[in-house]
Scaffold this active site. Structure first.
Site, short mmCIF file in Angstrom:
data_model
loop_
_atom_site.label_atom_id
_atom_site.label_comp_id
_atom_site.label_asym_id
_atom_site.label_seq_id
_atom_site.Cartn_x
_atom_site.Cartn_y
_atom_site.Cartn_z
N ASP A 181 -2.90 -11.42 2.42
CA ASP A 181 -2.33 -10.35 1.62
C ASP A 181 -2.20 -9.12 2.51
O ASP A 181 -3.20 -8.54 2.94
CB ASP A 181 -3.24 -10.07 0.41
CG ASP A 181 -2.61 -9.10 -0.58
OD1 ASP A 181 -1.83 -8.23 -0.14
OD2 ASP A 181 -2.91 -9.19 -1.78
N LYS A 206 3.80 -1.91 -4.56
CA LYS A 206 3.07 -0.86 -3.87
C LYS A 206 3.95 -0.17 -2.82
O LYS A 206 4.91 0.50 -3.16
CB LYS A 206 1.80 -1.44 -3.25
CG LYS A 206 0.90 -2.30 -4.13
CD LYS A 206 0.77 -1.91 -5.56
CE LYS A 206 -0.36 -2.60 -6.29
NZ LYS A 206 0.01 -3.85 -7.00
#
Length: 395
Positions: A181, A206
């Site tokens: 990630d 994000k």
């Protein structure tokens, strides 16, 4: 070699001149004309087996050209053959687990904590028919089994910013694919595929989108692995809306500038927090051979009640998520990591008094004035001046 700022601006735009446009068009079609039904059926069959291209999109659940441009651009930034976009970061995580474990008949996952709370909960829930063994980064090899289909790592980790040596994990994993990630680092600061990771995951919500107005996820990988991910996306309907694809693609153009500016401010704030009497510890990443910078995320522990600190803030937004233009703060134990058992969360290096800040693009002095005022309101004078900045180092 083309530099990242240029790739961020021009990636995924190769067909615009041919189309005679300057901005990427948003294709909102849900269905496409197929005058030749036989050719249409063949195209549908191609998409269903995970093909990257076919003679017709046929239907928006199978393919969308606006989303495809974003996928091309992200793959260029991550130095992979391709990428596959999804409706959310969790849809992307789910697809990787389904492709690497469920479809491959290897229902065991090895994961290094801490991870984003949603990912941790998914892997612990058994919802996808997999079991998970949680280990420290240096013990991955000891947890690998014949039925292990995936190793999951997040670095810098959410929420305490632990750094994990990707190459070391990949060596331990052997033939088992590793998913990293990369949400916190972004492609600007780190490219896990260059260190051997087979899947590079982003919650596009994000930093990639960057403005808190689009939900999406994406996995950068080889074309071979992408085929199975596309199959999962088609069958489950976990598609990214074309408007989301457009916004994520647009966000990439300013990604390097936003990350650089926010990282500059974060370094200043981390240093000042380390000297504050109300702060027990600060965790902020160090530059390493796998990271080209320190990033815009800070984790710190407070003396006293972290909830009170958040409550007294006036400029900084108390909210989950991260990577937006405005500065966000949250208490992981209460919110993003609430579903991770407390004892296990603390054991992974996330104490109850930890706060996580995503530094935005406001003036650094305005951010600091707000943060300092809230901390001073609940200040607890340390009995000994021994608590200082902890630069998280690669494990």
């Amino acid at each position: 070699m083309t530099r990242i700022e240029t790739i961020a601006v021009h990636g995924g735009r190769d067909d615009l001149a041919e189309l005679g446009v300057h901005a990427p068009p948003i294709d909102l079609s849900t269905t496409y004309p197929v005058p030749d039904q036989a050719l249409g059926g063949q195209a549908l069959g191609d998409w269903a087996t995970g093909a990257a291209r076919a003679s017709s999109p046929v239907y928006a659940r199978l393919h969308n050209p606006t989303v495809a441009r974003f996928e091309q651009a992200l793959a260029a930034l991550e130095h992979t053959e391709t990428s596959v976009a999804f409706g959310s970061g969790m849809a992307a995580v789910t697809a990787v687990v389904q492709a690497a474990c469920v479809m491959a008949g290897k229902p065991h996952v090895v994961a290094v904590r801490p991870l984003y709370g949603g990912t941790d909960h998914l892997l612990s829930s058994g919802l996808l028919g997999v079991t998970t063994t949680y280990v420290e980064a240096g013990l991955v090899a000891s947890a690998i089994r014949p039925d292990t289909g995936l190793v999951v790592v997040e670095t810098p980790a959410n929420p305490n910013l632990d750094l994990v040596d990707i190459e070391h994990v990949v060596r331990q994993a052997g033939s088992v694919p590793v998913m990293v990630d990369n949400t916190f680092a972004t492609p600007v600061l780190q490219n896990p595929a260059l260190h051997g990771a087979e899947y590079v995951l982003h919650s596009g919500t994000k930093y990639l989108g960057g403005h808190g107005d689009v939900l999406g996820g994406v996995v950068a990988c080889s074309e071979e692995l992408a085929a199975a991910l596309r199959q999962v996306r088609i069958i489950t309907g976990a598609v990214l809306h074309p408007l989301g694809g457009y916004l994520l693609h647009r966000g990439l153009a300013t990604l390097p500038l936003r990350v650089e500016a926010a990282s500059r401010s974060a370094a200043v704030l981390a240093s000042r927090l380390a000297e504050h009497d109300a702060v027990e510890f600060v965790r902020y990443p160090s530059t390493s051979r796998q990271m080209r910078g320190t990033g815009a995320m800070i984790a710190f522990g407070v003396h006293g009640d972290p909830v009170e600190v958040v409550r007294r803030l006036k400029l900084i937004t108390p909210a989950v998520s991260l990577g937006s233009v405005d500065t966000l703060i949250e208490h992981p134990s209460a919110l993003t990591h609430r579903l991770v058992p407390g004892e296990e969360l603390r054991a992974s290096g996330v104490p109850d008094n930890l706060l996580r800040i995503s530094v935005g693009l406001e003036h650094v002095e305005d951010i600091w004035e707000d943060l300092n005022a809230a901390l001073c309101d609940v200040a607890y004078v340390k009995s000994s001046p021994g608590d200082f900045l902890v630069m998280t180092a690669t494990r």
